[in-house]
Design a protein around this motif. Structure first.
Motif, PDB file in Angstrom:
ATOM      1  N   ARG A  36      -2.819  -2.787   0.697  1.00 48.83           N
ATOM      2  CA  ARG A  36      -3.991  -1.975   0.354  1.00 48.83           C
ATOM      3  C   ARG A  36      -4.090  -0.743   1.260  1.00 48.83           C
ATOM      4  NH1 ARG A  36      -7.147  -5.945   0.730  1.00 48.83           N
ATOM      5  NH2 ARG A  36      -6.895  -6.687  -1.373  1.00 48.83           N
ATOM      6  N   LYS A  37      -3.897  -0.927   2.569  1.00 41.78           N
ATOM      7  CA  LYS A  37      -3.939   0.198   3.517  1.00 41.78           C
ATOM      8  C   LYS A  37      -2.840   1.205   3.223  1.00 41.78           C
ATOM      9  CE  LYS A  37      -5.949  -2.298   7.395  1.00 41.78           C
ATOM     10  NZ  LYS A  37      -5.677  -2.870   8.718  1.00 41.78           N
ATOM     11  N   ARG A  38      -1.657   0.715   2.899  1.00 39.55           N
ATOM     12  CA  ARG A  38      -0.527   1.590   2.587  1.00 39.55           C
ATOM     13  C   ARG A  38      -0.821   2.437   1.353  1.00 39.55           C
ATOM     14  NH1 ARG A  38       4.831   3.040   4.234  1.00 39.55           N
ATOM     15  NH2 ARG A  38       5.866   3.676   2.361  1.00 39.55           N
ATOM     16  N   ARG A  39      -1.374   1.784   0.319  1.00 41.16           N
ATOM     17  CA  ARG A  39      -1.715   2.519  -0.904  1.00 41.16           C
ATOM     18  C   ARG A  39      -2.760   3.596  -0.620  1.00 41.16           C
ATOM     19  NH1 ARG A  39      -2.351  -1.929  -5.734  1.00 41.16           N
ATOM     20  NH2 ARG A  39      -0.224  -2.708  -5.686  1.00 41.16           N
ATOM     21  N   LYS A  40      -3.750   3.255   0.213  1.00 46.89           N
ATOM     22  CA  LYS A  40      -4.794   4.220   0.541  1.00 46.89           C
ATOM     23  C   LYS A  40      -4.211   5.396   1.313  1.00 46.89           C
ATOM     24  CE  LYS A  40      -9.430   4.532   2.379  1.00 46.89           C
ATOM     25  NZ  LYS A  40     -10.538   3.842   3.018  1.00 46.89           N
ATOM     26  N   ALA A  41      -3.304   5.118   2.264  1.00 43.96           N
ATOM     27  CA  ALA A  41      -2.671   6.182   3.044  1.00 43.96           C
ATOM     28  C   ALA A  41      -1.821   7.094   2.161  1.00 43.96           C
ATOM     29  CB  ALA A  41      -1.812   5.583   4.154  1.00 43.96           C
ATOM     30  N   TRP A  46      -2.911   4.369  -8.940  1.00 44.66           N
ATOM     31  CA  TRP A  46      -2.747   3.300  -9.904  1.00 44.66           C
ATOM     32  C   TRP A  46      -1.452   2.539  -9.632  1.00 44.66           C
ATOM     33  CZ3 TRP A  46       0.962   2.130 -13.546  1.00 44.66           C
ATOM     34  CH2 TRP A  46       0.606   1.155 -14.486  1.00 44.66           C
ATOM     35  N   ARG A  47      -1.507   1.256  -9.728  1.00 44.65           N
ATOM     36  CA  ARG A  47      -0.328   0.406  -9.646  1.00 44.65           C
ATOM     37  C   ARG A  47      -0.429  -0.668 -10.722  1.00 44.65           C
ATOM     38  NH1 ARG A  47       2.768   0.416  -4.632  1.00 44.65           N
ATOM     39  NH2 ARG A  47       2.575   2.535  -3.892  1.00 44.65           N
ATOM     40  N   LYS A  48       0.683  -1.246 -11.066  1.00 46.64           N
ATOM     41  CA  LYS A  48       0.735  -2.256 -12.128  1.00 46.64           C
ATOM     42  C   LYS A  48      -0.068  -3.501 -11.761  1.00 46.64           C
ATOM     43  CE  LYS A  48       2.584  -3.705 -16.026  1.00 46.64           C
ATOM     44  NZ  LYS A  48       2.397  -3.082 -17.290  1.00 46.64           N
ATOM     45  N   LEU A  49       0.036  -3.946 -10.499  1.00 50.55           N
ATOM     46  CA  LEU A  49      -0.686  -5.136 -10.059  1.00 50.55           C
ATOM     47  C   LEU A  49      -1.605  -4.794  -8.896  1.00 50.55           C
ATOM     48  CD1 LEU A  49       2.079  -7.909 -10.023  1.00 50.55           C
ATOM     49  CD2 LEU A  49       0.376  -7.483 -11.767  1.00 50.55           C
ATOM     50  N   ALA A  50      -2.647  -5.579  -8.741  1.00 47.78           N
ATOM     51  CA  ALA A  50      -3.551  -5.428  -7.610  1.00 47.78           C
ATOM     52  C   ALA A  50      -2.816  -5.841  -6.325  1.00 47.78           C
ATOM     53  CB  ALA A  50      -4.784  -6.299  -7.818  1.00 47.78           C
ATOM     54  N   PRO A  51      -3.280  -5.409  -5.145  1.00 48.64           N
ATOM     55  CA  PRO A  51      -2.599  -5.757  -3.892  1.00 48.64           C
ATOM     56  C   PRO A  51      -2.432  -7.259  -3.673  1.00 48.64           C
ATOM     57  CG  PRO A  51      -4.193  -4.025  -3.492  1.00 48.64           C
ATOM     58  CD  PRO A  51      -4.383  -4.470  -4.908  1.00 48.64           C
TER      59      PRO A  51
END
Length: 158
Positions: A36-41, A46-51
């Motif tokens: 989640r932190k990596r995605r925010k950074a 949008w990604r296919k699956l949730a973290p």
């Protein structure tokens, strides 16, 4: 005359494969939080699956050596996506690991005089091509990766 078709056997298109993944909620939350932190950074929208779901897929691959294609097919993503997720999670976890010199200094400051370094071979499947012999252990006569652990005198993982 026999006509070949590439359709699945009758009723098999809904088959589901399940395994028990012996991991704590804390472990899944840790990996999901890192993702989640990596995605925010990165500013990923949008990604296919949730973290959390991505963390479970990655941990299943790492824990049970599940085939990437199997995990990909069950989650409606490409095998290359699962491979990228696994690589990303390993990098995120590696950043959290303390460096050896810092770990040894910490032990020395706390009065510890004994440090145990032990390793084991984690067996993996044979690779193909030029990477075939890279992960082969002559001692164990098997393919695998060396896992090293540093512990204090009580056996607690450092």
């Amino acid at each position: 005359m026999c006509v070949k078709t590439h359709r699945p056997a009758e009723g098999s298109e809904e088959a589901v494969y399940q395994v028990r993944l012996p991991l704590s909620k804390r472990t899944i939350d840790l990996v999901a939080g890192l993702i989640r932190k990596r995605r925010k950074a990165l500013g990923s929208r949008w990604r296919k699956l949730a973290p959390g779901a991505q963390a479970v897929v990655v941990l299943a691959v790492l824990r049970h050596d599940q085939r990437l294609a199997d995990m990909a097919g069950g989650n409606a993503v490409a095998a290359s996506t699962v491979r990228r997720w696994v690589k990303e999670a390993i990098e995120l976890l590696a950043v959290r690991a303390p460096r050896l010199d810092r770990a040894l200094r910490k032990i020395a400051r706390s009065g510890g005089a004994v440090v145990l370094l032990d390793g084991t071979l984690v067996r993996t499947r044979r690779r193909t091509g030029v990477d075939n012999r890279k992960n082969f252990s002559g001692k164990h006569k098997a393919h695998g990766l060396l896992f090293l652990a540093l512990t204090d005198e009580k056996g607690n993982l450092i």
